[in-house]
Design a protein around this motif. Structure first.
Motif, PDB file in Angstrom:
ATOM      1  N   ALA A 157       0.835  -1.205   0.000  1.00  0.00           N
ATOM      2  CA  ALA A 157       0.000   0.000   0.000  1.00  0.00           C
ATOM      3  C   ALA A 157       0.871   1.256   0.000  1.00  0.00           C
ATOM      4  N   PRO A 158       0.525   2.239  -0.841  1.00  0.00           N
ATOM      5  CA  PRO A 158       1.312   3.465  -0.882  1.00  0.00           C
ATOM      6  C   PRO A 158       1.195   4.287   0.408  1.00  0.00           C
ATOM      7  N   LYS A 159       0.062   4.185   1.104  1.00  0.00           N
ATOM      8  CA  LYS A 159      -0.163   4.827   2.400  1.00  0.00           C
ATOM      9  C   LYS A 159      -1.349   4.133   3.055  1.00  0.00           C
ATOM     10  N   ASN A 160      -1.556   4.376   4.340  1.00  0.00           N
ATOM     11  CA  ASN A 160      -2.671   3.778   5.084  1.00  0.00           C
ATOM     12  C   ASN A 160      -2.759   2.251   4.911  1.00  0.00           C
ATOM     13  N   PRO A 161      -1.743   1.520   5.362  1.00  0.00           N
ATOM     14  CA  PRO A 161      -1.738   0.070   5.156  1.00  0.00           C
ATOM     15  C   PRO A 161      -2.931  -0.650   5.782  1.00  0.00           C
ATOM     16  N   MET A 162      -3.395  -0.195   6.942  1.00  0.00           N
ATOM     17  CA  MET A 162      -4.547  -0.863   7.564  1.00  0.00           C
ATOM     18  C   MET A 162      -5.810  -0.687   6.723  1.00  0.00           C
ATOM     19  N   PHE A 163      -5.978   0.494   6.155  1.00  0.00           N
ATOM     20  CA  PHE A 163      -7.138   0.729   5.301  1.00  0.00           C
ATOM     21  C   PHE A 163      -7.134  -0.248   4.128  1.00  0.00           C
ATOM     22  N   HIS A 164      -5.975  -0.401   3.501  1.00  0.00           N
ATOM     23  CA  HIS A 164      -5.879  -1.299   2.347  1.00  0.00           C
ATOM     24  C   HIS A 164      -6.144  -2.749   2.754  1.00  0.00           C
ATOM     25  N   SER A 165      -5.624  -3.130   3.916  1.00  0.00           N
ATOM     26  CA  SER A 165      -5.870  -4.479   4.412  1.00  0.00           C
ATOM     27  C   SER A 165      -7.365  -4.696   4.650  1.00  0.00           C
ATOM     28  N   PHE A 166      -8.045  -3.686   5.183  1.00  0.00           N
ATOM     29  CA  PHE A 166      -9.486  -3.797   5.406  1.00  0.00           C
ATOM     30  C   PHE A 166     -10.284  -3.760   4.095  1.00  0.00           C
ATOM     31  N   VAL A 167      -9.781  -3.080   3.090  1.00  0.00           N
ATOM     32  CA  VAL A 167     -10.439  -3.127   1.777  1.00  0.00           C
ATOM     33  C   VAL A 167     -10.422  -4.562   1.263  1.00  0.00           C
ATOM     34  N   LEU A 168      -9.247  -5.196   1.358  1.00  0.00           N
ATOM     35  CA  LEU A 168      -9.170  -6.603   0.947  1.00  0.00           C
ATOM     36  C   LEU A 168     -10.093  -7.460   1.818  1.00  0.00           C
ATOM     37  N   GLY A 169     -10.128  -7.189   3.106  1.00  0.00           N
ATOM     38  CA  GLY A 169     -11.042  -7.909   3.985  1.00  0.00           C
ATOM     39  C   GLY A 169     -12.496  -7.718   3.601  1.00  0.00           C
ATOM     40  N   GLY A 170     -12.857  -6.501   3.198  1.00  0.00           N
ATOM     41  CA  GLY A 170     -14.223  -6.238   2.746  1.00  0.00           C
ATOM     42  C   GLY A 170     -14.576  -7.021   1.505  1.00  0.00           C
ATOM     43  N   ILE A 171     -13.626  -7.099   0.577  1.00  0.00           N
ATOM     44  CA  ILE A 171     -13.839  -7.904  -0.635  1.00  0.00           C
ATOM     45  C   ILE A 171     -14.021  -9.370  -0.241  1.00  0.00           C
ATOM     46  N   GLY A 172     -13.159  -9.835   0.657  1.00  0.00           N
ATOM     47  CA  GLY A 172     -13.273 -11.210   1.136  1.00  0.00           C
ATOM     48  C   GLY A 172     -14.584 -11.471   1.852  1.00  0.00           C
ATOM     49  N   LEU A 173     -15.056 -10.484   2.589  1.00  0.00           N
ATOM     50  CA  LEU A 173     -16.322 -10.620   3.296  1.00  0.00           C
ATOM     51  C   LEU A 173     -17.484 -10.792   2.313  1.00  0.00           C
ATOM     52  N   VAL A 174     -17.527  -9.962   1.291  1.00  0.00           N
ATOM     53  CA  VAL A 174     -18.586 -10.064   0.280  1.00  0.00           C
ATOM     54  C   VAL A 174     -18.516 -11.409  -0.439  1.00  0.00           C
ATOM     55  N   LEU A 175     -17.299 -11.812  -0.838  1.00  0.00           N
ATOM     56  CA  LEU A 175     -17.146 -13.095  -1.527  1.00  0.00           C
ATOM     57  C   LEU A 175     -17.457 -14.266  -0.598  1.00  0.00           C
ATOM     58  N   GLY A 176     -17.081 -14.128   0.684  1.00  0.00           N
ATOM     59  CA  GLY A 176     -17.361 -15.187   1.650  1.00  0.00           C
ATOM     60  C   GLY A 176     -18.850 -15.377   1.894  1.00  0.00           C
ATOM     61  N   ILE A 177     -19.565 -14.277   2.031  1.00  0.00           N
ATOM     62  CA  ILE A 177     -21.022 -14.365   2.216  1.00  0.00           C
ATOM     63  C   ILE A 177     -21.665 -14.979   0.986  1.00  0.00           C
TER      64      ILE A 177
END
Length: 126
Positions: free
Chosen positions: A66-86
């Protein structure tokens, strides 16, 4: 914006590739049946375990790239995973025990937090 997209995409594909590769190896070795039916609980827990590890790595990689805000980017990936998981739990949950798919859903956000945090801990220890 492009660097953010690439960071999330890299984390996503690392998770998918590692999971599919491990599944394929275990199927070739005869540890996991090809139809994924009649799998024992210990085997399902084993699969869940390595998928958790691969997901943490994917979120870590996303945070690292991530160019900045690494936690935000990690949570974006988590959000994608959440949608795909559901989606997977609702439409493909019949391919294994019901609790397996839903456990991935429940664990997605803590996994994304941990992946991002591991990166931050590593960076802060330098």
């Amino acid at each position: 914006m492009l660097k953010s997209f690439i960071a999330v995409l890299a984390g996503f594909f690392s998770n998918v590739i590692l999971s599919v590769l491990m599944d394929t190896i275990l199927k070739i070795l005869g540890i996991i049946p090809y139809d994924n039916l009649f799998v024992s609980t210990p085997l399902v827990l084993f699969v869940l375990g390595y998928r958790i590890v691969f997901s943490i790595f994917g979120c870590y990689l996303t945070a690292k790239l991530a160019p900045k805000n690494p936690m935000f980017h990690s949570f974006v990936l988590g959000g994608i995973g959440l949608v795909l998981g559901i989606t997977g739990a609702v439409f493909a949950g019949h391919l294994g025990p019901w609790w397996y798919a839903w456990s991935l859903v429940i664990l997605t956000l803590p996994i994304s937090y941990l992946g991002g945090k591991i990166y931050l801990w590593q960076e802060n220890s330098k």
